[in-house]
Write a protein that holds these residues in place. Structure first.
Motif, PDB file in Angstrom:
ATOM      1  N   LEU A  35     -12.669   5.856 -10.143  1.00  0.00           N
ATOM      2  CA  LEU A  35     -11.644   4.894  -9.758  1.00  0.00           C
ATOM      3  C   LEU A  35     -11.890   4.310  -8.369  1.00  0.00           C
ATOM      4  N   GLY A  36     -12.151   5.168  -7.379  1.00  0.00           N
ATOM      5  CA  GLY A  36     -12.402   4.670  -6.034  1.00  0.00           C
ATOM      6  C   GLY A  36     -11.224   4.779  -5.092  1.00  0.00           C
ATOM      7  N   LEU A  37     -10.140   5.484  -5.484  1.00  0.00           N
ATOM      8  CA  LEU A  37      -8.994   5.717  -4.617  1.00  0.00           C
ATOM      9  C   LEU A  37      -8.899   7.200  -4.290  1.00  0.00           C
ATOM     10  N   VAL A  38      -8.390   7.500  -3.093  1.00  0.00           N
ATOM     11  CA  VAL A  38      -8.348   8.885  -2.619  1.00  0.00           C
ATOM     12  C   VAL A  38      -7.039   9.544  -3.042  1.00  0.00           C
ATOM     13  N   GLY A  39      -7.161  10.739  -3.610  1.00  0.00           N
ATOM     14  CA  GLY A  39      -5.989  11.520  -3.991  1.00  0.00           C
ATOM     15  C   GLY A  39      -6.210  12.970  -3.645  1.00  0.00           C
ATOM     16  N   LYS A  40      -5.613  13.855  -4.433  1.00  0.00           N
ATOM     17  CA  LYS A  40      -5.769  15.293  -4.190  1.00  0.00           C
ATOM     18  C   LYS A  40      -5.882  16.016  -5.526  1.00  0.00           C
ATOM     19  N   LYS A  41      -6.391  17.228  -5.459  1.00  0.00           N
ATOM     20  CA  LYS A  41      -6.518  18.055  -6.651  1.00  0.00           C
ATOM     21  C   LYS A  41      -5.134  18.336  -7.223  1.00  0.00           C
ATOM     22  N   PHE A  59       2.278  -2.920   2.490  1.00  0.00           N
ATOM     23  CA  PHE A  59       1.507  -2.966   1.245  1.00  0.00           C
ATOM     24  C   PHE A  59       1.776  -4.309   0.561  1.00  0.00           C
ATOM     25  N   LYS A  60       1.006  -5.303   0.920  1.00  0.00           N
ATOM     26  CA  LYS A  60       1.186  -6.646   0.365  1.00  0.00           C
ATOM     27  C   LYS A  60      -0.159  -7.339   0.271  1.00  0.00           C
ATOM     28  N   ASN A  61      -0.177  -8.405  -0.491  1.00  0.00           N
ATOM     29  CA  ASN A  61      -1.407  -9.148  -0.740  1.00  0.00           C
ATOM     30  C   ASN A  61      -2.044  -9.584   0.579  1.00  0.00           C
ATOM     31  N   GLY A  62      -3.307  -9.258   0.729  1.00  0.00           N
ATOM     32  CA  GLY A  62      -4.029  -9.575   1.955  1.00  0.00           C
ATOM     33  C   GLY A  62      -4.234  -8.394   2.873  1.00  0.00           C
ATOM     34  N   SER A  63      -3.434  -7.334   2.671  1.00  0.00           N
ATOM     35  CA  SER A  63      -3.626  -6.139   3.492  1.00  0.00           C
ATOM     36  C   SER A  63      -4.802  -5.334   2.953  1.00  0.00           C
ATOM     37  N   LYS A  64      -5.385  -4.501   3.798  1.00  0.00           N
ATOM     38  CA  LYS A  64      -6.554  -3.727   3.400  1.00  0.00           C
ATOM     39  C   LYS A  64      -6.235  -2.776   2.255  1.00  0.00           C
ATOM     40  N   GLY A  65      -5.086  -2.090   2.351  1.00  0.00           N
ATOM     41  CA  GLY A  65      -4.722  -1.136   1.301  1.00  0.00           C
ATOM     42  C   GLY A  65      -4.437  -1.820  -0.025  1.00  0.00           C
ATOM     43  N   PHE A  66      -3.708  -2.929   0.002  1.00  0.00           N
ATOM     44  CA  PHE A  66      -3.390  -3.653  -1.230  1.00  0.00           C
ATOM     45  C   PHE A  66      -4.642  -4.183  -1.895  1.00  0.00           C
ATOM     46  N   ASP A  67      -5.514  -4.794  -1.098  1.00  0.00           N
ATOM     47  CA  ASP A  67      -6.729  -5.377  -1.668  1.00  0.00           C
ATOM     48  C   ASP A  67      -7.642  -4.307  -2.260  1.00  0.00           C
ATOM     49  N   ARG A  68      -7.670  -3.133  -1.634  1.00  0.00           N
ATOM     50  CA  ARG A  68      -8.492  -2.048  -2.170  1.00  0.00           C
ATOM     51  C   ARG A  68      -7.972  -1.601  -3.541  1.00  0.00           C
ATOM     52  N   ALA A  70      -6.073  -3.339  -5.618  1.00  0.00           N
ATOM     53  CA  ALA A  70      -6.261  -4.438  -6.568  1.00  0.00           C
ATOM     54  C   ALA A  70      -7.701  -4.492  -7.068  1.00  0.00           C
ATOM     55  N   TRP A  71      -8.657  -4.260  -6.171  1.00  0.00           N
ATOM     56  CA  TRP A  71     -10.073  -4.279  -6.573  1.00  0.00           C
ATOM     57  C   TRP A  71     -10.366  -3.147  -7.563  1.00  0.00           C
ATOM     58  N   CYS A  72      -9.837  -1.954  -7.279  1.00  0.00           N
ATOM     59  CA  CYS A  72     -10.080  -0.812  -8.173  1.00  0.00           C
ATOM     60  C   CYS A  72      -9.462  -1.053  -9.545  1.00  0.00           C
ATOM     61  N   PHE A  73      -8.270  -1.630  -9.573  1.00  0.00           N
ATOM     62  CA  PHE A  73      -7.604  -1.874 -10.848  1.00  0.00           C
ATOM     63  C   PHE A  73      -8.298  -2.956 -11.668  1.00  0.00           C
TER      64      PHE A  73
END
Length: 280
Positions: A35-41, A59-68, A70-73
């Motif tokens: 997937l490419g997103l960080v989680g936990k066991k 967390f909105k369009n254009g922010s680093k977290g949102f864009d990451r 969106a790219w993974c999805f």
């Protein structure tokens, strides 16, 4: 809030959105690693959990977290998922209709409700004589084990009422001991009950409103007691207090009951499997 439809927490990926706006993804090891997103066991099994706060102001369009995300999805988690959705009015706390765009494929499901008068039931004493005005300390109270035993017996009896088990019927209750050795908690008497059942994807505020209603009925003396049972989705990724819900070899119990008693007292029953983080 949303829950993935036909999800399998023991074998597949499960996605949900809490009323608070938290996106929860309980994923298999293969999905998580690609997937490419960080989680936990995850607490149970070879699984991983990812939580994202969709309501966070940043967390909105254009922010680093949102864009990451969106790219993974759009590049790694490209499967199509079906969801059960419900929306709650923040002012009233009641469920409300959702306006979908014309391109969305959806079906509106209205929760079902039934009212069943039940007669000729073997009804135990409620509350049992062992229930003191306070919850006993299981470290120091000599009667604590009796309290626990009576509470479990009562929870089992309410489950039989819910499932229409004939064993608690005074008319149909004769069963060969070879098949069932169950007996209703004593002392008991023949009585009548009214069972109201609702089925659907119900927001927590709907459960709270039911508790307020039956609590008022008990407080005003219209009924001697009332019980509200909630059978949660077995494959939901969370259980009590937003803790991780797991599926073990014993099943995926995610149930609860609140027994409302006079004097503004209540007893809360929780049924959680060994794979549930809340049970640890």
């Amino acid at each position: 809030m949303a829950l993935q439809r036909d999800a399998r927490l023991d074998t597949g990926d499960v996605i949900a959105v809490l009323p608070s706006g938290i996106l929860i993804m309980n994923l298999t090891k293969d999905t998580y690693q690609t997937l490419g997103l960080v989680g936990k066991k995850a607490f149970c099994g070879q699984r991983f959990e990812i939580r994202l706060d969709l309501a966070e102001p940043g967390f909105k369009n254009g922010s680093k977290g949102f864009d990451r995300v969106a790219w993974c999805f759009s590049h790694t988690l490209t499967r199509t998922f079906e969801f059960i959705l419900a929306s709650v009015d923040l002012q009233t706390g009641l469920a409300r209709d959702i306006d979908f765009p014309p391109s969305a494929a959806y079906t509106r499901n209205v929760p079902s409700t039934s009212i069943d008068p039940l007669s000729d039931l073997i009804v135990p004493m409620i509350p049992p004589a062992s229930f003191p005005p306070h919850v006993p300390s299981f470290d120091t109270d000599m009667d604590a084990e009796q309290w626990r035993s009576d509470a479990i017996d009562l929870f089992e009896w309410f489950g039989m009422v819910t499932c229409d088990v004939p064993r608690i019927s005074a008319v149909q209750g004769t069963v060969d001991p070879f098949y069932s050795v169950y007996s209703c908690p004593e002392p008991n008497a023949i009585g009548t009950l009214t069972r109201v059942r609702g089925r659907g994807f119900l927001p927590p505020t709907e459960i709270t409103s039911v508790l307020d209603k039956v609590g008022g009925d008990v407080r005003e003396g219209r009924v001697p007691w009332a019980a509200v049972m909630v059978w949660g989705y077995r494959d939901a990724p969370i259980g009590w207090r937003d803790r991780e819900h797991g599926w073990s070899t014993g099943g995926g119990e995610n149930d609860s009951m609140i027994l409302v008693l006079p004097g503004d007292q209540c007893v809360v029953f929780q049924a959680a499997g060994s794979g549930d983080a809340f049970s640890m």
